[in-house]
Motif scaffolding. Structure first.
Motif, mmCIF file in Angstrom:
data_model
loop_
_atom_site.group_PDB
_atom_site.id
_atom_site.type_symbol
_atom_site.label_atom_id
_atom_site.label_comp_id
_atom_site.label_asym_id
_atom_site.label_seq_id
_atom_site.Cartn_x
_atom_site.Cartn_y
_atom_site.Cartn_z
ATOM 1 N N GLN A 108 17.879 -6.044 9.445
ATOM 2 C CA GLN A 108 16.487 -5.829 9.794
ATOM 3 C C GLN A 108 16.347 -4.444 10.383
ATOM 4 O O GLN A 108 17.108 -4.058 11.269
ATOM 5 N N ASN A 109 15.396 -3.698 9.860
ATOM 6 C CA ASN A 109 15.157 -2.319 10.282
ATOM 7 C C ASN A 109 13.681 -1.999 10.176
ATOM 8 O O ASN A 109 12.924 -2.725 9.540
ATOM 9 N N ARG A 110 13.332 -0.860 10.725
ATOM 10 C CA ARG A 110 12.016 -0.286 10.457
ATOM 11 C C ARG A 110 12.215 0.672 9.291
ATOM 12 O O ARG A 110 13.191 1.413 9.261
ATOM 13 N N VAL A 111 11.320 0.620 8.329
ATOM 14 C CA VAL A 111 11.426 1.500 7.163
ATOM 15 C C VAL A 111 10.118 2.272 6.987
ATOM 16 O O VAL A 111 9.049 1.808 7.395
ATOM 17 N N ARG A 112 10.240 3.423 6.371
ATOM 18 C CA ARG A 112 9.050 4.224 6.077
ATOM 19 C C ARG A 112 8.261 3.547 4.956
ATOM 20 O O ARG A 112 8.826 3.212 3.919
ATOM 21 N N ILE A 113 6.984 3.369 5.188
ATOM 22 C CA ILE A 113 6.131 2.724 4.191
ATOM 23 C C ILE A 113 6.136 3.528 2.896
ATOM 24 O O ILE A 113 6.144 2.958 1.802
ATOM 25 N N ALA A 114 6.183 4.852 3.004
ATOM 26 C CA ALA A 114 6.187 5.708 1.816
ATOM 27 C C ALA A 114 7.429 5.487 0.948
ATOM 28 O O ALA A 114 7.421 5.805 -0.242
ATOM 29 N N ASP A 115 8.502 4.923 1.513
ATOM 30 C CA ASP A 115 9.743 4.704 0.760
ATOM 31 C C ASP A 115 9.774 3.369 0.018
ATOM 32 O O ASP A 115 10.721 3.086 -0.709
ATOM 33 N N ILE A 116 8.765 2.532 0.207
ATOM 34 C CA ILE A 116 8.755 1.199 -0.397
ATOM 35 C C ILE A 116 8.211 1.259 -1.821
ATOM 36 O O ILE A 116 7.130 1.801 -2.063
ATOM 37 N N VAL A 117 8.977 0.707 -2.746
ATOM 38 C CA VAL A 117 8.550 0.613 -4.141
ATOM 39 C C VAL A 117 7.894 -0.755 -4.329
ATOM 40 O O VAL A 117 8.521 -1.788 -4.096
ATOM 41 N N ILE A 118 6.633 -0.735 -4.732
ATOM 42 C CA ILE A 118 5.927 -1.988 -4.990
ATOM 43 C C ILE A 118 5.814 -2.126 -6.499
ATOM 44 O O ILE A 118 5.012 -1.451 -7.137
ATOM 45 N N GLY A 119 6.639 -2.982 -7.062
ATOM 46 C CA GLY A 119 6.657 -3.185 -8.509
ATOM 47 C C GLY A 119 5.665 -4.242 -8.930
ATOM 48 O O GLY A 119 4.663 -4.485 -8.256
ATOM 49 N N SER A 120 5.961 -4.895 -10.037
ATOM 50 C CA SER A 120 5.052 -5.923 -10.550
ATOM 51 C C SER A 120 5.043 -7.123 -9.611
ATOM 52 O O SER A 120 6.071 -7.517 -9.071
ATOM 53 N N ARG A 121 3.876 -7.663 -9.401
ATOM 54 C CA ARG A 121 3.680 -8.807 -8.522
ATOM 55 C C ARG A 121 3.053 -9.928 -9.341
ATOM 56 O O ARG A 121 2.405 -9.689 -10.350
#
Length: 159
Positions: free
Chosen positions: A3-16
């Motif tokens: 569990q970490n804090r991550v940069r939102i800009a680094d998140i890949v949002i693929g097909s949902r």
């Protein structure tokens, strides 16, 4: 899992399986603004190339983005299969999101297809009635019983 804090800009949002709803995001923004807290961490899959792909929490991620956050709390999973990753999305939505009947049907149908890939002995015509409905071995528990148990609906299968 870490569990970490991550940069939102680094998140890949693929097909949902379903798109993010404006009403759902607005509801989260209101809750976060009132309480100052986002209740649950999002779930990410870290691929071998280091990229972070969203598993569960598209509404939470969008709410954080609209609130101007740079980072978000995340549970990061490695070495998971595509089926396991999709189940995380499905179960997160079935357990916590308000969905219409069509969304619920799509999520349950997709969950059933994955479940039967993971447990082929439970497919219709393979296990017989006992294997589908009244199995005692955990590996041969039918989709209906497994799903009902997971979501606290034991009466659906007579249990």
């Amino acid at each position: 899992m870490q569990q970490n804090r991550v940069r939102i800009a680094d998140i890949v949002i693929g097909s949902r399986l379903r798109p993010v709803s404006a009403a759902g995001v607005e509801s989260l923004i209101t809750s976060i603004s009132e309480t100052g807290v986002m209740k649950d961490a999002i779930h990410l899959r870290k691929k071998k190339d280091g990229s972070l792909h969203l598993l569960a929490g598209a509404h939470r991620t969008e709410a954080a983005r609209r609130l101007g956050w740079d980072e978000i709390e995340a549970k990061i999973w490695t070495d998971v299969t595509d089926d396991w990753a999709r189940l995380i999305e499905i179960d997160d939505n079935l357990a916590g999101a308000e969905m219409n009947a069509l969304d619920t049907a799509v999520f349950l149908a997709t969950r059933k297809a994955i479940y039967e890939r993971l447990h082929p002995e439970t497919r219709r015509g393979v296990a017989g009635a006992a294997g589908r409905w009244d199995a005692t071995e955990p590996s041969s528990v039918a989709f209906v019983k497994s799903t009902a148990d997971k979501f606290g609906m034991p009466g659906i299968t007579g249990g």
